[in-house]
Design a protein around this motif. Structure first.
Motif, PDB file in Angstrom:
ATOM      1  N   MET A 122      -0.107  -1.716  -5.440  1.00 26.95           N
ATOM      2  CA  MET A 122      -0.260  -0.826  -6.583  1.00 26.95           C
ATOM      3  C   MET A 122       1.026  -0.084  -6.932  1.00 26.95           C
ATOM      4  O   MET A 122       1.189   0.370  -8.070  1.00 26.95           O
ATOM      5  CB  MET A 122      -1.380   0.180  -6.339  1.00 26.95           C
ATOM      6  CG  MET A 122      -1.127   1.195  -5.235  1.00 26.95           C
ATOM      7  SD  MET A 122      -2.526   2.321  -5.010  1.00 26.95           S
ATOM      8  CE  MET A 122      -2.554   3.169  -6.595  1.00 26.95           C
ATOM      9  N   LEU A 125       2.849  -1.378 -10.065  1.00 24.48           N
ATOM     10  CA  LEU A 125       2.195  -1.343 -11.370  1.00 24.48           C
ATOM     11  C   LEU A 125       2.784  -0.235 -12.237  1.00 24.48           C
ATOM     12  O   LEU A 125       3.261   0.781 -11.740  1.00 24.48           O
ATOM     13  CB  LEU A 125       0.692  -1.127 -11.204  1.00 24.48           C
ATOM     14  CG  LEU A 125      -0.058  -2.157 -10.342  1.00 24.48           C
ATOM     15  CD1 LEU A 125      -1.542  -1.829 -10.307  1.00 24.48           C
ATOM     16  CD2 LEU A 125       0.168  -3.570 -10.873  1.00 24.48           C
ATOM     17  N   GLN A 129      -1.814  -0.052 -16.824  1.00 26.41           N
ATOM     18  CA  GLN A 129      -2.363  -0.806 -15.695  1.00 26.41           C
ATOM     19  C   GLN A 129      -2.439   0.074 -14.448  1.00 26.41           C
ATOM     20  O   GLN A 129      -3.435   0.058 -13.711  1.00 26.41           O
ATOM     21  CB  GLN A 129      -1.507  -2.045 -15.424  1.00 26.41           C
ATOM     22  CG  GLN A 129      -2.120  -3.021 -14.426  1.00 26.41           C
ATOM     23  CD  GLN A 129      -1.231  -4.224 -14.188  1.00 26.41           C
ATOM     24  OE1 GLN A 129      -0.038  -4.208 -14.522  1.00 26.41           O
ATOM     25  NE2 GLN A 129      -1.797  -5.272 -13.620  1.00 26.41           N
ATOM     26  N   HIS A 130      -1.403   0.853 -14.227  1.00 28.04           N
ATOM     27  CA  HIS A 130      -1.386   1.757 -13.076  1.00 28.04           C
ATOM     28  C   HIS A 130      -2.391   2.893 -13.257  1.00 28.04           C
ATOM     29  O   HIS A 130      -3.109   3.270 -12.318  1.00 28.04           O
ATOM     30  CB  HIS A 130       0.034   2.317 -12.883  1.00 28.04           C
ATOM     31  CG  HIS A 130       0.162   3.258 -11.739  1.00 28.04           C
ATOM     32  ND1 HIS A 130       0.295   4.614 -11.899  1.00 28.04           N
ATOM     33  CD2 HIS A 130       0.156   3.032 -10.399  1.00 28.04           C
ATOM     34  CE1 HIS A 130       0.381   5.191 -10.719  1.00 28.04           C
ATOM     35  NE2 HIS A 130       0.301   4.255  -9.788  1.00 28.04           N
ATOM     36  N   ARG A 134      -5.641   3.809 -10.793  1.00 28.89           N
ATOM     37  CA  ARG A 134      -5.836   5.131 -10.189  1.00 28.89           C
ATOM     38  C   ARG A 134      -7.186   5.713 -10.602  1.00 28.89           C
ATOM     39  O   ARG A 134      -7.853   6.373  -9.796  1.00 28.89           O
ATOM     40  CB  ARG A 134      -4.698   6.069 -10.594  1.00 28.89           C
ATOM     41  CG  ARG A 134      -3.382   5.757  -9.885  1.00 28.89           C
ATOM     42  CD  ARG A 134      -2.305   6.744 -10.300  1.00 28.89           C
ATOM     43  NE  ARG A 134      -2.533   8.080  -9.774  1.00 28.89           N
ATOM     44  CZ  ARG A 134      -2.010   8.526  -8.629  1.00 28.89           C
ATOM     45  NH1 ARG A 134      -1.256   7.742  -7.881  1.00 28.89           N
ATOM     46  NH2 ARG A 134      -2.231   9.763  -8.231  1.00 28.89           N
ATOM     47  N   HIS A 285      -5.263  -4.187  -2.478  1.00 31.23           N
ATOM     48  CA  HIS A 285      -5.135  -2.738  -2.621  1.00 31.23           C
ATOM     49  C   HIS A 285      -5.605  -2.022  -1.353  1.00 31.23           C
ATOM     50  O   HIS A 285      -5.055  -0.968  -0.996  1.00 31.23           O
ATOM     51  CB  HIS A 285      -5.928  -2.253  -3.820  1.00 31.23           C
ATOM     52  CG  HIS A 285      -5.399  -2.755  -5.136  1.00 31.23           C
ATOM     53  ND1 HIS A 285      -4.051  -2.834  -5.408  1.00 31.23           N
ATOM     54  CD2 HIS A 285      -6.035  -3.215  -6.254  1.00 31.23           C
ATOM     55  CE1 HIS A 285      -3.871  -3.303  -6.631  1.00 31.23           C
ATOM     56  NE2 HIS A 285      -5.058  -3.540  -7.161  1.00 31.23           N
ATOM     57  N   HIS A 429       3.141   8.267  -9.526  1.00 37.87           N
ATOM     58  CA  HIS A 429       2.804   7.555  -8.299  1.00 37.87           C
ATOM     59  C   HIS A 429       2.568   8.495  -7.130  1.00 37.87           C
ATOM     60  O   HIS A 429       2.625   8.067  -5.971  1.00 37.87           O
ATOM     61  CB  HIS A 429       3.902   6.548  -7.952  1.00 37.87           C
ATOM     62  CG  HIS A 429       3.834   5.300  -8.762  1.00 37.87           C
ATOM     63  ND1 HIS A 429       3.165   4.166  -8.345  1.00 37.87           N
ATOM     64  CD2 HIS A 429       4.338   5.017  -9.992  1.00 37.87           C
ATOM     65  CE1 HIS A 429       3.271   3.229  -9.273  1.00 37.87           C
ATOM     66  NE2 HIS A 429       3.978   3.718 -10.280  1.00 37.87           N
TER      67      HIS A 429
END
Length: 491
Positions: A122, A125, A129-130, A134, A285, A429
């Motif tokens: 992840m 990404l 998409q990220h 999340r 993931h 992130h």
């Protein structure tokens, strides 16, 4: 004979080609380095890789010293064909963390992480998409889910602490690093995939994860016989195993069962939103979660023991708080409500994480040229290392002092100096499981200090930092253990 003549004839040309390549590499490095502090001459192709691998503590301390002494807050170097930039400045680190996007910085987790972790991770990404991933992960860390995990965590911790006591009774001082690693690996396995791993699968899982860890600290040679290749293949097997757990969880959630582990909460949400979701992707993931939880938590547990042992007044306050809320003789596990009341113990946990952030560096790669300051542009392809460790000692009053009270009452330094507390990252992130990580450390501290008496086996340099790859005490936290409570809880 003809072959020898050919080699003899070609040797001068080959030598000249290699010399030219070395010269071009040196000139390229100097151009990218510009005015930054760093070595003027580099070892061809390898750069400082040998010194970094042989003594990472000394290497990164040297990068920090160069960045600090120059007054710039960052420094340059060269590792295995890669130009790198080490960042000690908190503000510049935030600039990197907040600019993770295709045309700026890409979070990579490891200089050769994409090849090792896999494309599924992840951290690779971006953008929507990220954000979508999340959002789908959020139900895994609700108060209900965290309460479920808390019971699992305690049962695993209690079982391991009992084994440590039994082991210590036949030994003198025992090193805790590998024991903490095993505790955390079982905790992560049980919290994440619960009943879906058979005993045989757990054993293979442990072996593969050990291969993965060894690969993290080795030369990145993806060739047969090298640790990096064994690690990459181990990751493939680990993801395959976790993907099988996803399939079993999906069947159980379709049957209407209650969630009993993280993958169940994840599948429950997935079935509502995307029932056709690929199990292999989610398995990948889950491996990301495992990696994030495993080594970081091992580091924090070891430093908690180390710091509490060397600060007896703080240890006494933790024991007093835990005793006021829970007793080993109660016949009950510590509840989520009781954990919330352990304010000082949580302050201790956060101070442990501040003063010894497990992942001291968060490598990113520059996808394009990026103006880091008004006068320096990070070149495309450079690996940038924001230092969470260096930030932890900026801003905070008396930053070298282990002082949990900084997170209590009126001081609230975790809010005032929030920008310097980067152990969980920052920006898009930032670690999604940080509440789980803090809970794990709090409950471990509460159980460990209540059930065990402990004393360090002190040797010269035992508290120095070692990279394995997260930071741990140099002596692997070697301690004398004995049972403190009259009856050891059994759950």
């Amino acid at each position: 004979m003809a072959l020898w003549q050919l080699v003899s004839t070609a040797s001068p040309f080959l030598f000249c080609a290699i010399a030219l390549l070395i010269l071009l590499q040196q000139l390229s490095y100097l151009k990218k380095k510009g005015p930054l502090p760093g070595p003027t001459l580099i070892v061809p192709f390898l750069g400082s890789a040998i010194s970094m691998i042989s003594n990472p503590t000394r290497f990164w301390d040297h990068q920090a010293a160069m960045a600090k002494s120059s007054g710039l807050g960052f420094a340059a170097n060269f590792l295995v064909g890669r130009f790198i930039v080490f960042i000690s400045s908190t503000e510049l680190s935030h600039k990197v963390f907040s600019n993770v996007r295709p045309d700026a910085f890409h979070l990579i987790g490891h200089p050769f992480g994409k090849k090792l972790f896999g494309e599924h991770n992840m951290i690779y990404l971006f953008d929507q998409q990220h954000k979508d991933l999340r959002r789908r992960i959020t139900p895994n860390f609700t108060p209900r889910a965290l309460s479920t995990y808390l019971l699992i965590q305690q049962k695993v911790i209690l079982r391991h602490l009992k084994n440590w006591i039994d082991f210590a009774s036949t030994q003198n001082a025992i090193p805790l690093r590998l024991l903490c690693r095993d505790l955390n690996l079982e905790t992560s396995q049980t919290v994440f995939v619960g009943p879906y791993l058979s005993p045989d699968a757990r054993q293979r899982f442990d072996s593969d994860y050990n291969l993965f860890n060894l690969g993290l600290m080795s030369f990145p040679f993806d060739l047969p016989g090298f640790a990096f290749r064994r690690a990459r293949l181990a990751v493939d097997r680990l993801v395959k195993t976790l993907s099988g757990c996803v399939i079993l969880s999906k069947e159980r959630m379709l049957a209407g069962e209650e969630p009993c582990c993280l993958v169940d909460f994840w599948m429950q949400e997935t079935l509502r939103e995307s029932p056709e979701k690929d199990g292999h992707e989610i398995g990948g993931h889950l491996f990301d979660f495992l990696f994030a939880a495993q080594d970081a938590s091992t580091s924090s547990l070891l430093w908690a023991i180390t710091l509490l042992e060397s600060h007896p007044a703080i240890l006494a306050r933790v024991r007093e708080e835990v005793t006021s809320l829970w007793s080993p003789d109660s016949g009950e596990l510590i509840s989520a409500e009781q954990v919330k009341e352990m304010k000082y113990t949580e302050a201790v946990a956060r101070e442990v994480i501040r003063i010894r952030p497990p992942a001291t560096l968060v490598p990113h790669i520059a996808g394009e040229e990026f103006p880091l300051t008004e006068w320096y542009t990070v070149p495309k392809g450079a690996i940038v290392f924001p230092s969470t460790y260096e930030s932890s000692f900026q801003g905070f009053p008396e930053p070298d002092r282990f002082d949990p009270d900084r997170f209590m009452g009126d001081r609230q330094e975790d809010r005032i100096y929030k920008r310097n507390f980067l152990a969980f990252g920052a920006g898009p992130h930032q670690c999604v499981g940080q509440r789980y990580a803090v809970n794990h450390l709090v409950i471990f501290i509460a159980l460990f200090v209540s059930l065990l008496d402990f004393r360090r086996h002190r040797t010269d340099g035992c508290d120095e930092i070692a990279y394995v790859p997260t930071i741990v005490p140099k002596d692997d936290c070697t301690v004398y253990l004995s049972q403190r409570c009259s009856i050891f809880p059994s759950f």
